[in-house]
Design a protein around this motif. Structure first.
Motif, short mmCIF file in Angstrom:
data_model
loop_
_atom_site.label_atom_id
_atom_site.label_comp_id
_atom_site.label_asym_id
_atom_site.label_seq_id
_atom_site.Cartn_x
_atom_site.Cartn_y
_atom_site.Cartn_z
N UNK A 1 0.78 -1.15 0.03
CA UNK A 1 0.06 0.03 -0.06
C UNK A 1 0.88 1.22 -0.02
N UNK A 2 0.35 2.38 0.21
CA UNK A 2 1.18 3.70 -0.07
C UNK A 2 2.14 3.86 1.46
N UNK A 3 1.90 3.01 2.24
CA UNK A 3 3.07 3.08 3.30
C UNK A 3 4.19 2.20 2.87
N UNK A 4 4.32 1.51 1.82
CA UNK A 4 5.55 1.11 1.19
C UNK A 4 6.10 -0.21 2.34
N UNK A 5 7.42 -0.26 2.46
CA UNK A 5 8.10 -1.17 3.36
C UNK A 5 8.27 -0.66 4.72
N UNK A 6 7.91 -1.44 5.71
CA UNK A 6 7.91 -0.68 7.03
C UNK A 6 8.81 -2.09 7.81
N UNK A 7 9.94 -1.50 8.45
CA UNK A 7 10.78 -2.35 9.03
C UNK A 7 10.80 -1.92 10.62
N UNK A 8 11.32 -2.99 11.37
CA UNK A 8 11.41 -2.72 12.82
C UNK A 8 11.97 -4.13 13.51
N UNK A 9 12.29 -3.84 14.68
CA UNK A 9 12.89 -5.10 15.57
C UNK A 9 12.06 -5.33 16.61
N UNK A 10 12.26 -6.23 17.47
CA UNK A 10 11.62 -6.71 18.69
C UNK A 10 12.46 -5.82 19.96
N UNK A 11 11.80 -5.14 20.78
CA UNK A 11 12.46 -4.55 21.92
C UNK A 11 12.31 -5.57 23.05
N UNK A 12 13.56 -6.04 23.47
CA UNK A 12 13.61 -6.73 24.64
C UNK A 12 13.20 -6.50 25.72
N UNK A 13 13.02 -5.31 25.94
CA UNK A 13 12.48 -5.05 27.35
C UNK A 13 10.97 -5.06 27.18
N UNK A 14 10.27 -4.61 26.26
CA UNK A 14 8.98 -4.63 26.02
C UNK A 14 8.25 -5.91 25.56
N UNK A 15 9.24 -6.84 24.94
CA UNK A 15 8.93 -7.82 24.35
C UNK A 15 7.95 -7.76 23.01
N UNK A 16 8.03 -6.68 22.35
CA UNK A 16 7.07 -6.36 21.42
C UNK A 16 7.74 -6.03 20.12
#
Length: 429
Positions: A288-303
């Motif tokens: 969609x218009x948002x294209x590629x979205x990247x991220x990692x898991x935050x080990x403190x919040x486990x999300x």
């Protein structure tokens, strides 16, 4: 078919409502067709009515068809097709729940091999139902809203009837139709769509022994991993055919009836995925218009932190199989809503440890190869002659240019839709 970029929603089950109350009101479109159906297309040459051939490919002479939905050109009035397969019936608004229909809407298909020609107006949220061995019982609630056959309510008059349905929307722009196993596997249904230029599309469905094939494979999977796969098999509970294979529930349907089923099943895989992405990014193509979205898991919040796309906590088995709770519940954030289908599909197909590009890094040959996966979806796809059919709500997610999995057809200029029940003579185009 429409680009996967347009696929933001998918097949929705009304199972929760059916489980919570003995009489279900189906108030509007809930099928997967909503994600692909276009509201306008200048090249569309759709007429005001659609011709449908209803085919009996069972071994029974007691087979009925039903067509339900909302009549677009009649203020979205509740619509059922009468038994003559051409006369619309618009139920009046009743004063009490569970009001019986005042006309016959059971379309008899005749002997094996017979076909019945039906004609319908433009319909939203449509379903073409079939029953084998006995007619279905529909009713109307105040609204009016249709009380559909339920596989969840043991008091439903259709609970021991062999039935199934396909979903469709037919509007001024196009016809979209699909087969679905999101709630359960019933009798085999195949689709053939011919347009005004005589181009034909086909969805094969399962052969006549498809239900038994799925049941056998689920039993084998339970023997292998001791999980509740074989518990999804439903036999008739009364009558002369008591104990006979009737239908197979999806894991989501099984969990709705028995919340403890599969409760810890996904935990080891989910833990592996979240550990994996604490040290490297996951990239989701929103298509969609948002294209590629990247991220990692935050080990403190486990999300999983996908920035403006939202934070995704670890999903449970119910979240993964149902695709609409926990981190997969849609809301006001449009970017999150485009990520959810792709992430949910990757969990169901267990591809998140094989590629960090979702869905573009995935191959069909990689789907369901982890020992912890949606084995129901794996088995159902394998039982379809062309491998296609919605086996979970977001089964329409594919890489850009990828191979469709959902068993859907659409045309801007439909001439004839053929819907066959029973699986005899089923073929892969």
């Amino acid at each position: 078919m429409a680009s996967s970029k347009d696929r933001l929603s998918s097949t929705h089950s009304n199972a929760v409502a059916q489980q919570q109350q003995p009489i279900v009101q189906h108030d509007g479109p809930s099928g997967s067709q909503q994600k692909t159906v276009q509201t306008q297309n200048k090249s569309a040459t759709v007429t005001g009515s659609l011709q449908i051939q209803l085919q009996n490919r069972t071994n029974s002479s007691t087979v009925y068809a039903y067509i339900t939905g909302l009549a677009i050109n009649n203020n979205n009035a509740l619509f059922l097709l009468q038994a003559d397969a051409k006369t619309p019936y618009y139920p009046p608004n009743p004063s009490s729940t569970g009001t019986k229909l005042s006309v016959n809407v059971s379309i008899p298909l005749g002997a094996p091999g017979s076909s019945i020609a039906a004609t319908i107006p433009q319909i939203a949220g449509g379903r073409i139902w079939f029953s084998i061995g006995a007619p279905l019982v529909f009713a109307v609630n105040p609204g009016p809203g249709l009380v559909e056959p339920s596989i969840f309510n043991p008091q439903d008059p259709n609970i021991n009837t062999n039935f199934g349905f396909s979903e469709f929307t037919f509007n001024s722009s196009q016809l979209f139709v699909n087969i679905s196993y999101v709630d359960f596997v019933g009798p085999p249904i195949a689709l053939t769509l011919t347009d005004t230029s005589n181009t034909t599309q086909h969805v094969s469905g399962m052969p006549a022994n498809g239900l038994q094939t799925v049941a056998n494979a689920l039993v084998a999977q339970t023997h292998k991993d001791t999980r509740r796969w074989s518990s999804l098999i439903v036999n008739t509970s009364s009558g002369s055919n008591a104990g006979q294979l009737l239908r197979i529930l999806s894991p989501n349907s099984g969990i709705l009836l028995n919340p403890t089923w599969f409760q810890p099943y996904w935990q080891p895989y989910v833990d592996q995925v979240y550990t994996h992405y604490t040290t490297q990014p996951l990239t989701v193509n929103t298509q969609a218009s948002f294209g590629n979205v990247s991220g990692e898991v935050n080990s403190q919040t486990n999300s999983l932190n996908l920035g403006a796309g939202g934070m995704f906590q670890k999903p449970t088995a119910a979240d993964i199989f149902g695709c609409n709770t926990g981190p997969f519940a849609t809301g006001q954030n449009s970017e999150t809503n485009t990520i959810i289908p792709r992430l949910a599909a990757a969990f169901n197909r267990s591809t998140l440890l094989l590629t960090n590009q979702v869905p573009d890094g995935e191959q069909v040959s990689q789907y369901y190869t982890n020992t912890i996966t949606n084995h129901y979806a794996r088995i159902v796809h394998a039982a379809n002659l062309d491998g296609k059919g919605y086996a979970f709500p977001y089964d329409d997610v594919v890489p850009d240019g990828g191979v469709p999995q959902e068993g859907a057809l659409f045309s801007y200029s439909p001439a004839l839709l053929t819907v066959a029940v029973g699986g005899n003579g089923a073929y892969a185009a």
